[in-house]
Design an enzyme around this catalytic site. Structure first.
Site, PDB file in Angstrom:
ATOM      1  N   ARG A   1      43.436 -45.830  92.081  1.00  0.00           N
ATOM      2  CA  ARG A   1      43.833 -47.227  91.859  1.00  0.00           C
ATOM      3  C   ARG A   1      43.166 -47.824  90.620  1.00  0.00           C
ATOM      4  O   ARG A   1      43.668 -48.758  90.022  1.00  0.00           O
ATOM      5  CB  ARG A   1      43.500 -48.053  93.105  1.00  0.00           C
ATOM      6  CG  ARG A   1      44.209 -49.391  93.107  1.00  0.00           C
ATOM      7  CD  ARG A   1      43.761 -50.363  94.195  1.00  0.00           C
ATOM      8  NE  ARG A   1      43.406 -49.778  95.454  1.00  0.00           N
ATOM      9  CZ  ARG A   1      42.144 -49.737  95.908  1.00  0.00           C
ATOM     10  NH1 ARG A   1      41.145 -50.231  95.201  1.00  0.00           N
ATOM     11  NH2 ARG A   1      41.903 -49.196  97.080  1.00  0.00           N
TER      12      ARG A   1
ATOM     13  N   TYR B   1      58.236 -69.534  81.130  1.00  0.00           N
ATOM     14  CA  TYR B   1      59.082 -68.576  81.868  1.00  0.00           C
ATOM     15  C   TYR B   1      59.180 -69.007  83.336  1.00  0.00           C
ATOM     16  O   TYR B   1      58.162 -69.289  83.971  1.00  0.00           O
ATOM     17  CB  TYR B   1      58.415 -67.209  81.743  1.00  0.00           C
ATOM     18  CG  TYR B   1      59.109 -66.040  82.366  1.00  0.00           C
ATOM     19  CD1 TYR B   1      60.376 -65.647  81.972  1.00  0.00           C
ATOM     20  CD2 TYR B   1      58.452 -65.276  83.330  1.00  0.00           C
ATOM     21  CE1 TYR B   1      60.982 -64.542  82.534  1.00  0.00           C
ATOM     22  CE2 TYR B   1      59.053 -64.162  83.893  1.00  0.00           C
ATOM     23  CZ  TYR B   1      60.325 -63.805  83.493  1.00  0.00           C
ATOM     24  OH  TYR B   1      60.916 -62.705  84.048  1.00  0.00           O
TER      25      TYR B   1
ATOM     26  N   ASP C   1      51.099 -66.456  77.231  1.00  0.00           N
ATOM     27  CA  ASP C   1      52.114 -65.426  77.427  1.00  0.00           C
ATOM     28  C   ASP C   1      52.631 -65.066  76.035  1.00  0.00           C
ATOM     29  O   ASP C   1      53.354 -65.848  75.408  1.00  0.00           O
ATOM     30  CB  ASP C   1      53.232 -65.968  78.331  1.00  0.00           C
ATOM     31  CG  ASP C   1      54.260 -64.897  78.679  1.00  0.00           C
ATOM     32  OD1 ASP C   1      54.475 -63.990  77.849  1.00  0.00           O
ATOM     33  OD2 ASP C   1      54.866 -64.984  79.770  1.00  0.00           O
TER      34      ASP C   1
ATOM     35  N   LYS D   1      59.021 -55.490  78.057  1.00  0.00           N
ATOM     36  CA  LYS D   1      59.883 -55.876  76.936  1.00  0.00           C
ATOM     37  C   LYS D   1      59.600 -54.956  75.732  1.00  0.00           C
ATOM     38  O   LYS D   1      60.040 -53.832  75.728  1.00  0.00           O
ATOM     39  CB  LYS D   1      59.675 -57.354  76.612  1.00  0.00           C
ATOM     40  CG  LYS D   1      59.713 -58.266  77.858  1.00  0.00           C
ATOM     41  CD  LYS D   1      61.086 -58.378  78.497  1.00  0.00           C
ATOM     42  CE  LYS D   1      61.085 -59.017  79.865  1.00  0.00           C
ATOM     43  NZ  LYS D   1      60.505 -60.333  79.983  1.00  0.00           N
TER      44      LYS D   1
END
Ligand code: PLP
Length: 394
Positions: free
Chosen positions: A58, A112, A184, A209
């Site tokens: 993890r 967003y 962001d 993206k």
């Protein structure tokens, strides 16, 4: 590494000999269990920061660390980067790392939509209040800061409407008051806006993206400025957030071509935006590099270029006329997300997502992601689309 040009940096970043072992790209290291030589070694490992140390799956392997290091190297002044299973997960982890019950968050009204939902949902439930602000507020944000304000979240340019924020002015207000800033930075990436170097505390990417660049992986990242990493790491570990090595590997593969892709996306998008601007069916083009985009001066001052996502406002017409435009496009897919090699077109209705600012338009709005197809083919396609729109508008 910061003296080199962008294209050189994206090729070299994160390829430490420990991670590559002589192979050009670090291979996919999959793991849950890590085996230790002794009980003593098992106990010695994993006490605190296990970033860069094999401890348990993890916490990552060299595959994830290589991409994380690469993103850190692209942000001069950064301490470290952690990866997340999506951009939304990265936004959530960063906000949860810096906010506590009773705190106030200032959130750009152009943000967003899922970030807005997080503020109105989970954060509110945990006693964190959000005040929305006009993305063009600049130094005026000082008037909204109270002694409970602990974080200012920016997104520049804004989702759907592309207002460019005055990041240095907002950062200066935040620094004077000990408030954490989070940006962001998905639209520009660190290549077009090295945000940490501008004083931002956390630079967040939906790697889904432009980093991935091929529309086939969900991935997010948070890059922390010097001194801001420890609390991000602690919260991320507690949340159990991790990105898979396979996805990180695809992200690293995408990163190597990000500079050339961004350059091409940016050039084609600007050409198409400028063409749209000359069309009688188009009332306005919302592209940060065009002078009429709100915040354009900040764009020219702070950004190194534009990427491939922008919107345009049609002159009059109904939702159905807009659908006639989009539905018949040959080269543009209709779908969410962006940053891949293929062009996309979607209808957007920004006014639905505003709290403190009104957003008015002369007609319906279309958002375009400009892919790597030939720009002239895309223009021909849009020209036919505008004719369909005009026919349907009557
Ligand atoms: C897509 C997007 C996100 C979320 O990324 P996912 O990987 O889709 O969760 C966050 N911010 C912006 C600006 C985005 O466009």
């Amino acid at each position: 590494m910061s003296d080199e040009k962008d294209a050189t940096r994206v090729v070299q970043a994160g390829r430490r000999p420990e991670w590559t072992q002589g192979i050009v790209s670090p291979p996919v290291w999959r793991a849950s269990t890590i085996l230790y030589d002794s009980v003593a070694e098992l106990r010695a490992r994993g006490a605190a920061d296990t970033h860069h140390k094999l401890f348990y799956g993890r916490r990552g392997t060299p595959t994830q660390w290589s991409l994380a290091d690469a993103l850190t190297e692209l942000e001069p002044g950064a301490e470290a980067t952690l990866l997340y299973p999506s951009g939304v997960a990265a936004v959530a982890a960063a906000l949860l790392a810096v906010l506590e019950p009773g705190d106030e968050l200032l959130l750009a009204d152009s943000v967003y939509d899922p970030t807005r939902s997080l503020a109105g949902g989970l954060l509110k439930r945990f006693g964190i209040a959000t005040t929305f602000y006009d993305p063009l507020i600049g130094a005026g944000i000082a008037d909204l800061c109270t002694d409970r304000t602990k974080a200012i979240f920016l997104e520049s340019p804004g989702s759907l409407t592309f207002e460019v924020q005055d990041i240095p002015a907002i950062v200066a207000v935040a620094k004077a008051r000990g408030i954490t800033t989070l940006l962001d930075n998905t639209w520009a990436t660190p290549l077009l806006l090295p945000a940490i170097g501008m004083g931002v505390d956390y630079s967040i990417l939906a790697c889904t993206k432009y980093v991935v660049g091929h529309s086939d992986v969900m991935l997010g990242s948070v890059t922390a400025a010097q001194g801001q990493y420890d609390r991000l790491r602690a919260t991320t570990y507690q949340l159990g957030q991790t990105a898979s090595p396979d996805d990180a590997w695809l992200g690293a593969r995408g990163l190597r071509t990000m500079a050339v892709r961004l350059d091409q996306h940016g050039r084609s998008a600007l050409k198409i935006a400028e063409w749209l601007r000359t069309r009688p069916e188009v009332a306005r083009v919302l592209h940060p590099a065009l002078p009429d985009c709100p915040g354009h001066e900040a764009f020219v001052r702070d950004f190194r270029g534009a990427s491939g996502l922008f919107s345009f406002v049609l002159r009059g017409g109904s939702d159905a006329a807009r659908a006639a435009l989009i539905d018949g496009l040959r080269h543009f897919g209709i779908g969410y997300s962006w940053g891949g090699f293929e062009s996309l077109a979607i209808p957007v209705d920004p006014q639905r997502f505003r709290t403190v600012t009104r957003w008015e338009a002369e007609g319906p709005v279309v958002r375009l992601q400009i892919g790597l197809e030939d720009a002239d083919d895309l223009i021909d396609d849009l020209e036919a689309g505008l004719a369909r729109f005009a026919g349907a508008r009557g």
